[in-house]
Design an enzyme around this catalytic site. Structure first.
Site, short mmCIF file in Angstrom:
data_model
loop_
_atom_site.label_atom_id
_atom_site.label_comp_id
_atom_site.label_asym_id
_atom_site.label_seq_id
_atom_site.Cartn_x
_atom_site.Cartn_y
_atom_site.Cartn_z
N ASP A 14 -4.28 -8.18 67.70
CA ASP A 14 -4.87 -9.38 66.59
C ASP A 14 -4.18 -9.45 65.51
O ASP A 14 -3.82 -8.52 64.95
CB ASP A 14 -6.39 -9.32 66.73
CG ASP A 14 -6.85 -10.40 66.04
OD1 ASP A 14 -6.45 -11.62 66.49
OD2 ASP A 14 -7.47 -10.26 65.19
N ASP A 16 -5.33 -11.97 62.35
CA ASP A 16 -6.35 -11.94 61.24
C ASP A 16 -7.59 -11.10 61.46
O ASP A 16 -8.27 -10.95 62.48
CB ASP A 16 -6.89 -13.45 61.25
CG ASP A 16 -5.66 -14.43 60.72
OD1 ASP A 16 -5.24 -14.22 59.84
OD2 ASP A 16 -5.65 -15.61 61.61
#
Length: 229
Positions: A14, A16
């Site tokens: 991922d 953020d």
């Protein structure tokens, strides 16, 4: 040397809150934009939106603040505030460079799977100095539904030529964890603004303190050991 049965072929990260230290800026920007529209946005309000793209957030925001809430106006304001807060260099999360170096050293395939748009992801990863280390980038623009739908992780696995079961996903948010698990990947959570729920802990989710600990886990997997360091 051929990989051990436990060793992943690919790592899907991922962006953020996992690779990039951006969630606090996003929280401030959204809370200010919501308040500019005459509503209050507390900590729980933002926590419920972490890991979910702006396309899917509208329905959730209106469910919380009322069907007449001006989400399109709020979204424009949020994006402008976010851009100002994130202008200049971005900080990567502790251990991000070391983890990416470990992935490269082990010659594992690697992708970022993010709820952000491609434009935002490219700008953010470049500003943080990580873009050159990301061979495959899958964004919300590349799939029909964002997290917690598994599409972005399945697209990442396909792009890497890896079976989802041989992918290790690294996530910080419950929607992202749900998406990766639904895709059939093993998942390590590195909590950021949202702590792991009791249900996730009881389900045996692997939790790491930071990305340096994830790097140690990868080394263990390479050596045929358990996922936890």
């Amino acid at each position: 040397m051929s990989p051990t049965p436990l060793a992943p072929e690919a790592v899907v990260l991922d962006m953020d809150g996992t690779l990039l230290d951006t969630e606090e800026a996003y929280r401030i920007a959204l809370q200010e934009a919501v308040e500019a529209c005459g509503h209050r946005a507390g900590e729980d309000f933002y926590a419920a939106l972490v890991g979910i793209s702006s396309r899917e957030r509208g329905a959730l925001v209106r469910a919380a603040l009322g069907p007449d809430f001006p989400w399109e106006e709020c979204l424009r304001d949020y994006r402008a505030r976010k851009a100002r807060l994130l202008s200049g260099a971005l900080r990567s999360k502790p251990g991000a460079n070391e983890l990416l170096a470990e992935i490269a050293e082990q010659r594992l395939s690697c992708a970022v799977a993010t709820s952000a748009s491609r434009r935002t992801a490219l700008v953010a990863l470049k500003a943080a100095g990580l873009l050159h280390s990301i061979p495959v980038l899958i964004t919300r623009d590349d799939v029909s539904a964002g997290k917690p739908d598994p599409a972005v992780f399945l697209r990442a696995a396909t792009s890497l030529g890896a079976e989802p079961a041989r992918c290790l996903a690294v996530e910080d948010s419950p929607p992202g964890i749900t998406a990766a698990l639904e895709a059939g990947m093993r998942v390590v959570m590195v909590p950021d603004v949202v702590p792991p729920s009791a249900a996730l802990r009881q389900a045996g989710l692997v939790i790491a303190a930071d990305l340096l600990e994830v790097r140690a886990m990868l080394r263990n997997l390479r050596n045929g050991e358990a996922l936890m360091p």
